[in-house]
Design a protein around this motif. Structure first.
Motif, short mmCIF file in Angstrom:
data_model
loop_
_atom_site.label_atom_id
_atom_site.label_comp_id
_atom_site.label_asym_id
_atom_site.label_seq_id
_atom_site.Cartn_x
_atom_site.Cartn_y
_atom_site.Cartn_z
N ALA A 375 -19.55 3.41 -8.11
CA ALA A 375 -18.67 4.39 -7.47
C ALA A 375 -17.92 5.26 -8.49
CB ALA A 375 -17.69 3.67 -6.56
N PHE A 376 -17.47 6.42 -8.00
CA PHE A 376 -16.84 7.43 -8.88
C PHE A 376 -15.53 6.94 -9.50
CE2 PHE A 376 -13.04 9.10 -6.68
CZ PHE A 376 -13.17 8.48 -5.45
N TYR A 377 -14.88 5.96 -8.86
CA TYR A 377 -13.54 5.56 -9.33
C TYR A 377 -13.59 4.47 -10.40
CZ TYR A 377 -14.77 2.18 -5.72
OH TYR A 377 -15.44 1.26 -4.97
N THR A 401 -17.79 -10.89 -4.55
CA THR A 401 -16.81 -9.83 -4.74
C THR A 401 -17.40 -8.74 -5.62
OG1 THR A 401 -15.76 -10.49 -6.83
CG2 THR A 401 -14.97 -11.59 -4.85
N GLY A 402 -16.88 -7.53 -5.42
CA GLY A 402 -17.22 -6.41 -6.28
C GLY A 402 -15.92 -5.73 -6.68
N GLY A 403 -15.78 -5.39 -7.93
CA GLY A 403 -14.52 -4.76 -8.35
C GLY A 403 -14.68 -3.99 -9.63
N SER A 404 -13.57 -3.49 -10.14
CA SER A 404 -13.62 -2.74 -11.40
C SER A 404 -12.22 -2.44 -11.90
CB SER A 404 -14.34 -1.40 -11.21
OG SER A 404 -13.57 -0.52 -10.42
N GLN A 405 -12.18 -2.04 -13.18
CA GLN A 405 -11.01 -1.32 -13.66
C GLN A 405 -11.20 0.10 -13.17
OE1 GLN A 405 -10.07 -1.86 -17.81
NE2 GLN A 405 -8.73 -0.06 -17.84
N ARG A 406 -10.12 0.74 -12.73
CA ARG A 406 -10.24 2.07 -12.13
C ARG A 406 -10.08 3.16 -13.19
NH1 ARG A 406 -12.21 -1.00 -8.15
NH2 ARG A 406 -10.62 -2.00 -6.89
N GLU A 407 -10.71 4.28 -12.91
CA GLU A 407 -10.58 5.42 -13.85
C GLU A 407 -9.19 6.01 -13.71
OE1 GLU A 407 -10.79 7.15 -16.64
OE2 GLU A 407 -12.93 6.78 -16.34
N GLU A 408 -8.39 5.89 -14.75
CA GLU A 408 -7.01 6.39 -14.66
C GLU A 408 -6.86 7.77 -15.31
OE1 GLU A 408 -8.09 4.60 -17.05
OE2 GLU A 408 -6.83 4.70 -18.84
N ARG A 409 -7.92 8.25 -16.02
CA ARG A 409 -7.82 9.55 -16.72
C ARG A 409 -8.24 10.68 -15.78
NH1 ARG A 409 -11.65 7.07 -21.29
NH2 ARG A 409 -12.63 6.53 -19.31
N LEU A 410 -7.31 11.59 -15.54
CA LEU A 410 -7.56 12.65 -14.56
C LEU A 410 -8.82 13.45 -14.88
CD1 LEU A 410 -6.58 14.18 -12.06
CD2 LEU A 410 -5.24 15.65 -13.57
N ASP A 411 -8.98 13.85 -16.16
CA ASP A 411 -10.12 14.73 -16.47
C ASP A 411 -11.46 13.99 -16.27
OD1 ASP A 411 -9.30 13.10 -18.58
OD2 ASP A 411 -10.20 14.39 -20.11
N VAL A 412 -11.50 12.74 -16.66
CA VAL A 412 -12.75 11.98 -16.48
C VAL A 412 -13.05 11.80 -14.99
CG1 VAL A 412 -13.99 9.86 -17.05
CG2 VAL A 412 -12.27 10.75 -18.64
N LEU A 413 -12.00 11.52 -14.23
CA LEU A 413 -12.17 11.31 -12.79
C LEU A 413 -12.67 12.59 -12.11
CD1 LEU A 413 -11.79 9.08 -10.71
CD2 LEU A 413 -9.43 9.82 -10.40
N LYS A 418 -17.20 15.59 -9.60
CA LYS A 418 -18.13 16.70 -9.59
C LYS A 418 -19.58 16.20 -9.65
CE LYS A 418 -16.72 20.77 -11.27
NZ LYS A 418 -15.96 21.26 -12.44
N GLU A 419 -19.81 15.25 -10.59
CA GLU A 419 -21.17 14.69 -10.73
C GLU A 419 -21.66 14.07 -9.42
OE1 GLU A 419 -20.54 13.38 -15.38
OE2 GLU A 419 -20.91 11.81 -13.89
N MET A 420 -20.73 13.48 -8.67
CA MET A 420 -21.15 12.77 -7.46
C MET A 420 -20.92 13.57 -6.19
SD MET A 420 -19.98 9.02 -8.68
CE MET A 420 -21.36 7.94 -8.43
N ASN A 421 -20.70 14.91 -6.37
CA ASN A 421 -20.53 15.81 -5.22
C ASN A 421 -19.42 15.40 -4.27
OD1 ASN A 421 -22.65 17.49 -6.02
ND2 ASN A 421 -24.13 16.02 -5.16
N ILE A 422 -18.31 14.93 -4.84
CA ILE A 422 -17.15 14.62 -4.01
C ILE A 422 -16.15 15.77 -4.18
CG2 ILE A 422 -15.22 13.02 -3.68
CD1 ILE A 422 -17.14 10.87 -4.93
#
Ligand code: ATP
Ligand code: MN
Length: 476
Positions: A375-377, A401-413, A418-422
């Motif tokens: 996922a994008f996040y 379970t499925g999880g992650s560290q979340r993307e906290e950097r605005l520009d990367v997010l 954009k890459e995932m058409n959201i």
């Protein structure tokens, strides 16, 4: 007189005291021994009647399935396997049950048969045990988080965002399906719908949990989620319950430590608090296994399995390492896997099961998956190819379970969106948390029914939720 449950009655010292019990008749043997169950425990209480003292018409109604109340005295039991029994002075019939029509005969019924009788299956030993364990686990989840300073957040069930990307969604609408309003270009005029936009049932409370964690610190959701997956598997439901903790200032390592401690706590809680039910379910599984071919039997009995998982650390490795192991495995070399094993492709259940059940023989936490199918996040790693994801794989149930560290950097997010058409306007509120006081944070989602499957040893997810929702299946 204080009303006691059968569980409480069975724990009393029998001293001829007056007692009452209410429940449903399991069996009535030799016109003398009523085995009664009230759902409070897997055990029945034996009520002994002296049939000469009773009206024949009353006793005729004491049939399997009838709701009855008995009053009498609690005495030491003559029979084996129980300490106490009730010498009955009075029988009250609350509800009769025609023995010819009652579907639950005092014999073993198949789980498939009982799924068709879901309105009555709570009265069986197996489902009584499963749903008592389910309750205990639900309680333990709230207890675990509360004790550790997490706050329970009620995330919405109706959502206007389809960015979660976790699965096919159910549409929520009040539009008249016989007469759907259309715009000039022929598409559905969602502006006329209840919310003035397209809405769906949520597939996850995670995005909202993140917003909450970035204010409350440590939170969790525990609610229903919906996926219109048209896959009739034994591990997927259209409606299931998910627990999603989210922690501010936490990274992937913290997340792995949390998920491992949490799952071990829950399994231990069940061992400590559901001993009778688990003993029953273990015997049930062992019986079932006898009828199965050797390859399909459990390698370890249920209780041993639970102890093993609660006492031994989970294996932690990266997706890339897992691909290496799989490509060097016997089933891969002998072309026994149905799906390809290639870096960049998602693992299938057969691969996950090989890792957990054959290679490591314990739960596995797989991390750092390719960004392409996650996922994008999820936080992009420095290699720019993988993300800080983690899936926990359990024996028997696969991904739990499925999880992650979340993307906290605005520009990367923004780049990932954009890459995932959201479209950014769909997730503007999510992006704003990265603009104002962003920080690293992490979380995961536990499928509650997968946990209940693992703890009870039930092999079909439809047997661990009271009223399962699956394709073409919405009775009750
Ligand atoms: P799977 O690969 O098994 O379909 P997923 O990758 O779609 O799972 P996530 O989106 O990560 O799952 O959801 C988190 C958890 O929810 C999963 O680890 C699993 O325990 C549970 N889960 C997912 N889909 C379902 C479903 N349809 N029915 C029951 N539980 C589910
Ligand atoms: Mn899925």
């Amino acid at each position: 007189m204080e009303r006691l449950t059968i569980k409480e009655l069975l724990a009393l010292e029998p001293a001829g005291q007056s007692v009452e019990a209410r429940g449903w008749v399991r069996t009535f043997r030799s016109k003398r021994f009523i085995a009664m169950s009230d759902g409070s425990t897997i055990h029945t209480i034996q009520a002994v009647v002296d049939f000469e003292k009773f009206d024949e018409s009353v006793l005729r109604s004491v049939t399997t399935g009838a709701a009855v109340e008995v009053k009498g005295t609690l005495v030491p039991s003559q029979g084996a396997g129980q300490n106490v029994e009730i010498q009955v002075d009075e029988v009250v019939i609350h509800g009769t049950s025609s023995p010819d029509e009652y579907p639950l005969q005092p014999k073993k019924h198949s789980l498939e048969f009982l799924r068709e009788k879901a309105h009555l299956r709570m009265r069986t030993n197996t489902f009584g045990a499963v749903f008592r364990v389910r309750h205990a686990l639900s309680y333990a989840i709230h207890h675990y988080f509360h004790e550790r300073g997490f706050f329970n957040i009620h995330s919405p069930i109706i959502t206007g965002s389809d960015a979660e990307g976790a699965g096919e969604m159910f549409r929520v609408t009040t539009l008249d399906l016989e007469n759907v309003p259309k715009t000039e270009d022929g598409t559905v005029d969602v502006a006329q719908d209840f919310f003035g936009k397209e809405t769906k049932l949520t597939v996850s409370g995670q995005l909202e949990a993140e917003l909450a964690a970035l204010g409350l610190g440590k939170v969790y959701t525990f609610g229903p989620t919906f996926r219109a997956e048209n896959s009739n598997t034994s591990r997927h439901l259209a409606e299931f319950w998910m627990i999603e903790p989210e922690v501010a200032f936490a990274d992937l390592k913290d997340n792995m430590d949390l998920v491992e401690d949490f799952l071990q706590y829950l399994v231990r809680f069940a061992l400590d608090h559901c001993a009778d039910d688990l003993a029953f379910l273990a015997r049930r599984e062992a019986d079932e296994d006898k009828a199965k071919p050797a390859a399909e039997r459990q390698a370890m009995p249920l209780i041993d399995r639970l102890k093993f998982v609660s006492q031994n650390g989970f294996e932690r490795l990266t997706y890339t390492e897992a691909i290496d192991i799989l490509r060097n495995s016997k089933p891969f070399k002998k072309k026994k896997f149905k799906f390809p094993v290639e870096w960049g492709k998602d693992l299938q259940s057969e691969h996950e099961r090989y890792l957990v059940e054959k290679h490591f023989e314990k739960p596995v936490i797989l991390t750092d998956y390719p960004a392409s199918f996650k996922a994008f996040y999820m936080r992009l790693n420095d290699d720019a190819k993988t993300v800080a994801a983690m899936d926990v794989l359990f024996p028997g149930v696969g991904e739990i379970t499925g999880g992650s560290q979340r993307e906290e950097r605005l520009d990367v997010l923004q780049r990932r969106c954009k890459e995932m058409n959201i479209p950014e306007e769909h997730v503007w509120w999510y992006l704003e948390t990265r603009k104002f006081g962003t920080c690293k944070h992490a979380g995961f989602g536990l499928g509650f029914e997968r946990l209940v499957m693992f703890v009870t040893g039930m092999t079909n997810i439809r047997d661990v939720i009271p009223f399962p929702r699956a394709p073409l299946n919405c009775e009750f």
